[in-house]
Design a protein around this motif. Structure first.
Motif, PDB file in Angstrom:
ATOM      1  N   VAL A   8     -17.196  14.518  17.958  1.00  0.00           N
ATOM      2  CA  VAL A   8     -16.473  13.474  18.691  1.00  0.00           C
ATOM      3  C   VAL A   8     -17.294  12.997  19.884  1.00  0.00           C
ATOM      4  O   VAL A   8     -17.352  11.804  20.179  1.00  0.00           O
ATOM      5  CB  VAL A   8     -15.093  13.991  19.140  1.00  0.00           C
ATOM      6  CG1 VAL A   8     -14.409  12.979  20.056  1.00  0.00           C
ATOM      7  CG2 VAL A   8     -14.213  14.275  17.930  1.00  0.00           C
ATOM      8  N   GLY A   9     -17.939  13.945  20.576  1.00  0.00           N
ATOM      9  CA  GLY A   9     -18.735  13.574  21.732  1.00  0.00           C
ATOM     10  C   GLY A   9     -19.906  12.676  21.387  1.00  0.00           C
ATOM     11  O   GLY A   9     -20.148  11.656  22.060  1.00  0.00           O
ATOM     12  N   GLY A  54     -18.536   9.190  20.226  1.00  0.00           N
ATOM     13  CA  GLY A  54     -17.988   8.408  21.326  1.00  0.00           C
ATOM     14  C   GLY A  54     -19.048   7.942  22.303  1.00  0.00           C
ATOM     15  O   GLY A  54     -19.045   6.781  22.741  1.00  0.00           O
ATOM     16  N   TRP A  55     -19.987   8.837  22.673  1.00  0.00           N
ATOM     17  CA  TRP A  55     -21.072   8.457  23.579  1.00  0.00           C
ATOM     18  C   TRP A  55     -21.891   7.312  22.987  1.00  0.00           C
ATOM     19  O   TRP A  55     -22.192   6.335  23.673  1.00  0.00           O
ATOM     20  CB  TRP A  55     -21.969   9.666  23.859  1.00  0.00           C
ATOM     21  CG  TRP A  55     -23.305   9.295  24.436  1.00  0.00           C
ATOM     22  CD1 TRP A  55     -24.473   9.096  23.749  1.00  0.00           C
ATOM     23  CD2 TRP A  55     -23.603   9.017  25.810  1.00  0.00           C
ATOM     24  NE1 TRP A  55     -25.490   8.733  24.622  1.00  0.00           N
ATOM     25  CE2 TRP A  55     -24.987   8.682  25.893  1.00  0.00           C
ATOM     26  CE3 TRP A  55     -22.848   9.038  26.986  1.00  0.00           C
ATOM     27  CZ2 TRP A  55     -25.608   8.359  27.095  1.00  0.00           C
ATOM     28  CZ3 TRP A  55     -23.479   8.715  28.183  1.00  0.00           C
ATOM     29  CH2 TRP A  55     -24.842   8.389  28.231  1.00  0.00           C
ATOM     30  N   ALA A  84     -21.094   5.107  20.673  1.00  0.00           N
ATOM     31  CA  ALA A  84     -20.335   3.853  20.591  1.00  0.00           C
ATOM     32  C   ALA A  84     -20.253   3.168  21.956  1.00  0.00           C
ATOM     33  O   ALA A  84     -20.391   1.940  22.065  1.00  0.00           O
ATOM     34  CB  ALA A  84     -18.928   4.132  20.056  1.00  0.00           C
ATOM     35  N   MET A  85     -20.029   3.952  23.029  1.00  0.00           N
ATOM     36  CA  MET A  85     -19.958   3.369  24.368  1.00  0.00           C
ATOM     37  C   MET A  85     -21.325   2.844  24.814  1.00  0.00           C
ATOM     38  O   MET A  85     -21.402   1.873  25.568  1.00  0.00           O
ATOM     39  CB  MET A  85     -19.440   4.396  25.360  1.00  0.00           C
ATOM     40  CG  MET A  85     -18.001   4.835  25.119  1.00  0.00           C
ATOM     41  SD  MET A  85     -16.829   3.464  24.944  1.00  0.00           S
ATOM     42  CE  MET A  85     -16.970   2.677  26.535  1.00  0.00           C
ATOM     43  N   THR A  92     -17.984   1.270  31.560  1.00  0.00           N
ATOM     44  CA  THR A  92     -18.483   1.726  30.254  1.00  0.00           C
ATOM     45  C   THR A  92     -19.160   3.088  30.367  1.00  0.00           C
ATOM     46  O   THR A  92     -18.916   3.985  29.555  1.00  0.00           O
ATOM     47  CB  THR A  92     -19.480   0.701  29.690  1.00  0.00           C
ATOM     48  OG1 THR A  92     -18.837  -0.570  29.576  1.00  0.00           O
ATOM     49  CG2 THR A  92     -19.979   1.138  28.315  1.00  0.00           C
ATOM     50  N   ALA A 131     -18.213   6.708  28.801  1.00  0.00           N
ATOM     51  CA  ALA A 131     -19.263   7.355  28.008  1.00  0.00           C
ATOM     52  C   ALA A 131     -19.525   8.773  28.499  1.00  0.00           C
ATOM     53  O   ALA A 131     -19.753   9.689  27.703  1.00  0.00           O
ATOM     54  CB  ALA A 131     -20.545   6.529  28.059  1.00  0.00           C
ATOM     55  N   PHE A 156     -17.187  11.363  27.013  1.00  0.00           N
ATOM     56  CA  PHE A 156     -17.565  11.749  25.649  1.00  0.00           C
ATOM     57  C   PHE A 156     -18.812  12.640  25.651  1.00  0.00           C
ATOM     58  O   PHE A 156     -18.890  13.599  24.874  1.00  0.00           O
ATOM     59  CB  PHE A 156     -17.831  10.502  24.801  1.00  0.00           C
ATOM     60  CG  PHE A 156     -16.597   9.828  24.296  1.00  0.00           C
ATOM     61  CD1 PHE A 156     -15.816  10.424  23.316  1.00  0.00           C
ATOM     62  CD2 PHE A 156     -16.201   8.597  24.795  1.00  0.00           C
ATOM     63  CE1 PHE A 156     -14.665   9.817  22.838  1.00  0.00           C
ATOM     64  CE2 PHE A 156     -15.057   7.969  24.322  1.00  0.00           C
ATOM     65  CZ  PHE A 156     -14.283   8.575  23.344  1.00  0.00           C
TER      66      PHE A 156
END
Length: 393
Positions: free
Chosen positions: A77-78, A81-82, A84-85, A101, A105, A108
């Motif tokens: 997940v981290g 998510g990182w 994507a941000m 943003t 980030a 994540f």
């Protein structure tokens, strides 16, 4: 370690390589980002503060999630998510949107650190855990080398935004690959879940506070170097961004084996505080020289020595709490210490930018970092006494 363990370890290290393409791109490309967004050194420092603040606040929750549910899921997940941000960061044009943003980030990114270390350590025997943890940073340094060599050239040709988004997209692909093939180590007995109240009990152990103080020192020194040295080279020494990239590539190439070597030395000597204290004593000297040395060749020598010892004590420092509290609290103890590390990091990222804007030089900032290193030497001595007293009881 069987095939599943080897595959998981390799995927964690590979994920770190890809992750560091983006995390290292921000300071390296900061001169271009500052020009694009039209911001000062202080405002640039706040970009690091934003991501580091969220990263710091999420350290203990991230460690707790790793201990309670296994480290593989939060790590995935981290990374997703990182990355994507980071795609979003490459698209924003307003300074306040960039701050928001990176703040999200950072939350994540926290899911990568403690879970990643716990996942690596779980696949190694206890006597090899300092070496195992150093592999985590080996992946990061490898990513830094690739970024330092390719990032400035790609940014010159396509712009920093296109280069940054491309690196972030690679992170999304790495996350999906990790999800498909990595796994937690099977437990030999049913896991005993860590209750939230037990997390608070970590604060009762004096060794956790000493290690947390050392973590504050560690990331203060690391942030001062990784985030601001590229700007020092470009703004104060007149190097181009590609030339600064080559210097940072040299630095990362020296850091990569030093982290693993430091873990190996600590495991062989069975004396982590000695490795920690010796490395910090050398870093006190190199940081005092970083902004004071005018000659570029001599500055490169100082950077090289600093790079060798900057992460030399990473594995030894993280293995001490696990040694004292046992593997059950591996993730939570790592998150506890790294919370204080990132408090040091965010304060340094901001304060050196303010000093540069007001004094016109980084000299006083790096003199302060040198003093922090000397405090770390004293804490390493205290840690050695605490470990010795624990053994004799």
């Amino acid at each position: 370690m069987g095939p599943a363990g080897a595959r998981t370890v390799a995927l964690v290290v590979f994920s770190q390589v890809v992750h560091w393409l983006t995390i290292a791109a921000i300071p390296l490309l900061l001169p271009l980002i500052r020009e694009d967004l039209g911001i000062s050194f202080t405002q640039a420092g706040l970009l690091s503060v934003a991501t580091t603040l969220a990263y710091a606040l999420m350290q203990i929750p991230a460690g707790y999630l790793a201990d309670r549910f296994g480290p593989a899921r939060p790590f995935f997940v981290g990374l997703l998510g990182w990355s994507a941000m980071c795609v979003g960061f490459g698209m924003v044009h307003a300074y306040w949107l960039a701050l928001v943003t990176l703040l999200v980030a950072g939350a994540f990114r926290a899911l990568l650190f403690a879970p990643g270390l716990a996942l690596l350590a779980s696949w190694f025997q206890p006597e090899r855990r300092a070496t195992a943890m150093s592999l985590f940073m080996l992946g990061g340094f490898s990513g830094s080398i690739l970024l330092a060599l390719a990032g400035p050239l790609l940014a010159e040709r396509f712009g920093w935004r296109a280069a940054f988004i491309a690196f972030a997209a690679m992170g999304i692909g790495a996350a999906l690959l990790f999800r498909g093939f990595a796994k937690d180590r099977p437990r030999t007995q049913p896991p005993r879940r860590v209750a939230p109240a037990e997390v608070l009990r970590l604060a009762r152990f004096p060794i956790m506070w000493v290690c947390s103080g050392l973590q504050f020192v560690r990331f203060t020194v690391t942030t001062a170097f990784n985030f601001w040295v590229p700007s020092l080279l470009v703004a104060d020494r007149g190097l181009s961004v590609p030339a600064a990239g080559l210097v940072m590539a040299m630095s990362a190439a020296l850091m990569a084996p030093s982290s693993t070597l430091g873990g190996y030395v600590s495991d062989r000597l069975r004396n982590p505080p000695l490795v920690i204290g010796a490395a910090l004593a050398i870093l006190a000297c190199t940081n005092a020289l970083l902004a004071a040395v005018e000659s570029v060749p001599l500055l490169l020598l100082v950077i090289a020595v600093n790079s060798v010892f900057l992460q030399f004590y990473f594995g030894p420092l993280f293995v001490v709490p696990m040694e004292a509290l046992g593997p059950r609290f591996a993730g939570t103890a790592t998150g506890f210490g790294n919370l204080f590390a990132n408090i040091g990091g965010l304060s340094t990222a901001y304060s050196l930018g303010v000093i540069k804007d007001h004094a016109g030089s980084f000299a006083w900032g790096y003199a302060g970092v040198s003093g922090v290193c000397l405090v770390g030497v004293a804490l390493a001595w205290i840690l050695a006494r605490m470990r010795r007293d624990a053994v004799t009881k």
